[in-house]
Design a protein around this motif. Sequence first.
Motif, PDB file in Angstrom:
ATOM      1  N   ALA A   1     -26.707  81.122 -57.313  1.00 22.24           N
ATOM      2  CA  ALA A   1     -25.663  80.020 -56.634  1.00 22.24           C
ATOM      3  C   ALA A   1     -26.611  79.100 -55.937  1.00 22.24           C
ATOM      4  N   PHE A   2     -26.098  77.665 -56.011  1.00 19.60           N
ATOM      5  CA  PHE A   2     -27.039  76.894 -55.296  1.00 19.60           C
ATOM      6  C   PHE A   2     -25.971  75.399 -55.003  1.00 19.60           C
TER       7      PHE A   2
ATOM      8  N   GLY B   1     -31.143  82.693 -55.837  1.00 20.94           N
ATOM      9  CA  GLY B   1     -31.901  82.887 -57.081  1.00 20.94           C
ATOM     10  C   GLY B   1     -33.001  82.113 -57.224  1.00 20.94           C
ATOM     11  N   ALA B   2     -33.029  80.882 -56.317  1.00 24.20           N
ATOM     12  CA  ALA B   2     -34.079  79.761 -56.371  1.00 24.20           C
ATOM     13  C   ALA B   2     -34.203  79.119 -57.588  1.00 24.20           C
TER      14      ALA B   2
ATOM     15  N   THR C   1     -32.668  75.448 -63.232  1.00 23.49           N
ATOM     16  CA  THR C   1     -33.166  75.854 -64.461  1.00 23.49           C
ATOM     17  C   THR C   1     -32.527  77.616 -64.486  1.00 23.49           C
ATOM     18  N   CYS C   2     -31.940  77.876 -65.620  1.00 21.55           N
ATOM     19  CA  CYS C   2     -31.333  79.012 -65.572  1.00 21.55           C
ATOM     20  C   CYS C   2     -32.295  80.113 -65.786  1.00 21.55           C
ATOM     21  N   GLN C   3     -32.247  81.189 -64.935  1.00 21.20           N
ATOM     22  CA  GLN C   3     -33.003  82.445 -64.969  1.00 21.20           C
ATOM     23  C   GLN C   3     -32.184  83.714 -65.509  1.00 21.20           C
ATOM     24  N   THR C   4     -30.823  83.599 -65.248  1.00 21.59           N
ATOM     25  CA  THR C   4     -30.013  84.742 -65.570  1.00 21.59           C
ATOM     26  C   THR C   4     -29.029  83.987 -66.575  1.00 21.59           C
ATOM     27  N   PRO C   5     -29.056  84.619 -67.892  1.00 19.48           N
ATOM     28  CA  PRO C   5     -28.181  83.867 -68.909  1.00 19.48           C
ATOM     29  C   PRO C   5     -26.583  84.208 -68.573  1.00 19.48           C
TER      30      PRO C   5
ATOM     31  N   THR D   1     -22.592  62.853 -51.767  1.00 20.57           N
ATOM     32  CA  THR D   1     -23.039  63.220 -52.996  1.00 20.57           C
ATOM     33  C   THR D   1     -23.746  64.535 -52.912  1.00 20.57           C
ATOM     34  N   ILE D   2     -23.076  65.366 -53.683  1.00 18.53           N
ATOM     35  CA  ILE D   2     -23.448  66.980 -53.832  1.00 18.53           C
ATOM     36  C   ILE D   2     -23.440  67.369 -55.241  1.00 18.53           C
ATOM     37  N   PHE D   3     -24.351  68.408 -55.542  1.00 18.69           N
ATOM     38  CA  PHE D   3     -24.321  69.097 -56.826  1.00 18.69           C
ATOM     39  C   PHE D   3     -24.466  70.333 -56.485  1.00 18.69           C
ATOM     40  N   SER D   4     -23.564  71.520 -57.007  1.00 24.47           N
ATOM     41  CA  SER D   4     -23.342  72.947 -56.944  1.00 24.47           C
ATOM     42  C   SER D   4     -23.138  73.406 -58.188  1.00 24.47           C
ATOM     43  N   GLY D   5     -23.697  74.677 -58.328  1.00 24.73           N
ATOM     44  CA  GLY D   5     -23.348  75.566 -59.228  1.00 24.73           C
ATOM     45  C   GLY D   5     -23.583  76.898 -59.002  1.00 24.73           C
ATOM     46  N   TYR D   6     -22.853  77.872 -59.743  1.00 28.99           N
ATOM     47  CA  TYR D   6     -22.810  79.242 -59.495  1.00 28.99           C
ATOM     48  C   TYR D   6     -22.373  80.065 -60.736  1.00 28.99           C
ATOM     49  N   LEU D   7     -23.180  81.105 -60.808  1.00 26.35           N
ATOM     50  CA  LEU D   7     -23.021  82.174 -62.165  1.00 26.35           C
ATOM     51  C   LEU D   7     -21.783  82.823 -61.848  1.00 26.35           C
ATOM     52  N   VAL D   8     -20.961  82.792 -63.126  1.00 29.58           N
ATOM     53  CA  VAL D   8     -19.577  83.580 -63.064  1.00 29.58           C
ATOM     54  C   VAL D   8     -19.356  84.741 -63.592  1.00 29.58           C
TER      55      VAL D   8
END
Length: 314
Positions: free
Chosen positions: A28-29, A55-56, A66-70, A150-157
């Motif tokens: 998550a970032f 997860g850096a 950059t995805c490290q976990t598919p 102005t924000i950019f977020s993402g997380y692995l579901v």
Amino acid sequence: MFTSNMCVIVIIASTIIGMVTSQGQAVAFSAGVSRDQTLLHAETIVYDKIFTNIGAAYNSSSGVFTCQTPGYYVFQFHTLARQDKSAWLELYKNTDYISTIFGHSSNDYGSAGNTAILLLATGDQVYVKAVDSSFGVNTDLYGQPDEVYTIFSGYLVHAVCKMIALFVACVTLGLVAGQGEVAFSAGLTHDQNILHAENVVFDKVFTNIGNGYDATTGIFTCPMAGTYTFQFHTLAHQDKSSWLNLYKNKVYIASIYGHTVNDFAGGSNSVVLPLASGDTVEIRAVDGSYGTDTNLYGQPDEIYTTFSGYRISS
């Protein structure tokens, strides 16, 4: 050619030997812009203030995740333009365009936001770029250390196995749901003028894990009971309006509205709902008899109006 049965057989076999699921891998970032930026070219936005980077995988020097976990990820991006200026930003996966946000308000600040759920393989990159000013608009972002808009977020579901090529092909086509997971994300690729209480049909499907979303009707039909979150966004044509409602089983839940005199206007909302198997969720325009037609702006390379949802618990 793989059939759905073949995909299921492979996924089941892989699960048995521990290849498919990757439980416990948190990614998550979330990062924001803490200073004013004027962008004249198709530059990647560098979100310099990091709130979270589990997860850096987010690089605050380049602005690139950059995805490290598919697996499949939820991405959200929001912005605020400076007073009487514009903010026009696009989300990319590698070199592939995904969606857009635009904010402008004459003599005022303009805001916008959007959401996408994407399947990623190891090494895939996701980032936000400004639209080049050669298209007629500079991007002027407002930001201060104590005013971060102005924000950019993402997380692995949900993580998937190293056999990503086969798994992604099956899941993207909606042939398997991957350990009971359900997620969809779709956008509108064309202008739409809606005079009556009609469903919005989001024709470009980014993700459809569980095959719950129907791109011919615009309706999500719950394939598995649980608690779901839904996000919907829109952009109205210049000097027009966008007035949309979200329904569960034809019962009204929530709305978004956008209108700005002589300009484009966006709207966004989200809701968490408990669903039983077979329940439906859809986005419908408000009937023009209430005084406002809905005029949605969309092009294949300018996707502002989107509908996304995923199962967050059983």
